[in-house]
Design a protein around this motif. Sequence first.
Motif, mmCIF file in Angstrom:
data_model
loop_
_atom_site.group_PDB
_atom_site.id
_atom_site.type_symbol
_atom_site.label_atom_id
_atom_site.label_comp_id
_atom_site.label_asym_id
_atom_site.label_seq_id
_atom_site.Cartn_x
_atom_site.Cartn_y
_atom_site.Cartn_z
ATOM 1 N N PRO A 1 41.599 29.008 39.207
ATOM 2 C CA PRO A 1 40.959 30.261 39.226
ATOM 3 C C PRO A 1 40.609 31.038 37.892
ATOM 4 C CG PRO A 1 42.714 30.051 40.896
ATOM 5 C CD PRO A 1 42.968 28.953 40.085
ATOM 6 N N GLU A 2 41.624 30.642 36.759
ATOM 7 C CA GLU A 2 41.642 31.095 35.586
ATOM 8 C C GLU A 2 40.214 30.381 34.792
ATOM 9 O OE1 GLU A 2 46.106 32.545 34.703
ATOM 10 O OE2 GLU A 2 45.445 30.669 34.009
ATOM 11 N N GLN A 3 40.193 29.131 34.994
ATOM 12 C CA GLN A 3 39.228 28.308 34.584
ATOM 13 C C GLN A 3 37.824 28.688 35.148
ATOM 14 O OE1 GLN A 3 39.723 24.166 34.627
ATOM 15 N NE2 GLN A 3 41.754 24.290 33.159
ATOM 16 N N ALA A 4 37.960 29.002 36.552
ATOM 17 C CA ALA A 4 36.588 29.523 37.045
ATOM 18 C C ALA A 4 35.980 30.736 36.341
ATOM 19 C CB ALA A 4 36.876 29.855 38.601
ATOM 20 N N VAL A 5 37.133 31.919 36.019
ATOM 21 C CA VAL A 5 36.634 33.184 35.410
ATOM 22 C C VAL A 5 36.090 32.758 34.016
ATOM 23 C CG1 VAL A 5 37.405 35.213 34.321
ATOM 24 C CG2 VAL A 5 38.031 34.455 36.564
ATOM 25 N N LEU A 6 36.657 31.805 33.300
ATOM 26 C CA LEU A 6 36.316 31.309 31.882
ATOM 27 C C LEU A 6 34.706 30.904 32.141
ATOM 28 C CD1 LEU A 6 39.629 29.797 30.616
ATOM 29 C CD2 LEU A 6 38.281 31.885 29.633
ATOM 30 N N MET A 7 34.664 30.048 33.196
ATOM 31 C CA MET A 7 33.212 29.399 33.249
ATOM 32 C C MET A 7 32.054 30.493 33.643
ATOM 33 S SD MET A 7 31.620 26.331 33.305
ATOM 34 C CE MET A 7 32.833 25.193 33.838
ATOM 35 N N ALA A 8 32.330 31.420 34.441
ATOM 36 C CA ALA A 8 31.567 32.592 34.628
ATOM 37 C C ALA A 8 31.300 33.315 33.260
ATOM 38 C CB ALA A 8 32.274 33.334 35.859
ATOM 39 N N ASP A 9 32.364 33.575 32.497
ATOM 40 C CA ASP A 9 32.093 34.167 31.450
ATOM 41 C C ASP A 9 30.995 33.560 30.513
ATOM 42 O OD1 ASP A 9 33.665 36.363 31.781
ATOM 43 O OD2 ASP A 9 35.593 35.491 30.615
ATOM 44 N N TYR A 10 31.167 32.229 30.291
ATOM 45 C CA TYR A 10 30.332 31.380 29.610
ATOM 46 C C TYR A 10 28.788 31.574 30.161
ATOM 47 C CZ TYR A 10 33.562 29.487 26.475
ATOM 48 O OH TYR A 10 34.573 29.115 25.316
ATOM 49 N N TYR A 11 28.523 31.818 31.572
ATOM 50 C CA TYR A 11 27.571 31.729 32.281
ATOM 51 C C TYR A 11 26.895 33.280 31.617
ATOM 52 C CZ TYR A 11 27.055 27.527 35.012
ATOM 53 O OH TYR A 11 26.829 26.145 35.694
ATOM 54 N N VAL A 12 27.675 34.062 31.694
ATOM 55 C CA VAL A 12 27.122 35.443 31.373
ATOM 56 C C VAL A 12 26.653 35.253 29.988
ATOM 57 C CG1 VAL A 12 27.790 37.833 31.064
ATOM 58 C CG2 VAL A 12 28.645 36.615 33.289
ATOM 59 N N GLN A 13 27.460 34.899 29.077
ATOM 60 C CA GLN A 13 26.942 34.719 27.682
ATOM 61 C C GLN A 13 25.597 33.885 27.442
ATOM 62 O OE1 GLN A 13 30.299 33.457 24.870
ATOM 63 N NE2 GLN A 13 31.403 33.438 26.650
#
Length: 220
Positions: free
Chosen positions: A57-69
């Motif tokens: 779940p933490e990696q999923a949030v990190l991935m989402a942050d990169y998509y936003v960036q």
Amino acid sequence: RAVAAAETALMHAPRSQEGRMLADQVRRRLVIYQLAADHEALAAQYIGDLHPNATKPEQAVLMADYYVQLAYSVFEQLLNRDVDRLRVWRDRALALAPEAAPSWFLAGDVAVHLHDEDATVAAAKQAAKFGGDARNVLALLDRGLAAMPASERLQTMHAALASQIEKATGPADASAGVAPAAPPPAAVLPPAGSTSSALGISTNGAPVSTNGAPASTNGR
């Protein structure tokens, strides 16, 4: 070529502490490169290298942050020529981190530019619900009203939130559209002059604001 150069840099990074820091910076850039090229699985490998102890779940949030960036780094360009790609990245960010405010700020900005009142209202509510700074939510509503000035729902939400902020912090803070919060320290975009073959991304290497808007718009 940018990906190949970055991977070569990883191979030859010194084993010192500075070398490890450099390698991590390169990996962060590679995450952005791979997402831009629609290689999420490869991006996930680099995120795993950067955060080996992170849960799924933490990696999923990190991935989402990169998509936003990534989305904000080319936001204006894609509005004019490939808005569907913005939609894809928005949808992935929301799927990966539906309870993260940055995902909803991105959704809100896409909705604003599409003049989608329902989606703008929903995104503003969700961004606030999941911890988005109230002033950034207000700035999103400002952008919504600039695009859809006749929207009574946006007017009502804006007035209520402005009043709430004014009561909590004073009139000056309520009226000021502040710049969105900076992305996590892990977030690094491609270096100056680098170009993604998939999108033609060219950035100055500075982090992009993820909690509400493209950094170039100072709170948009």
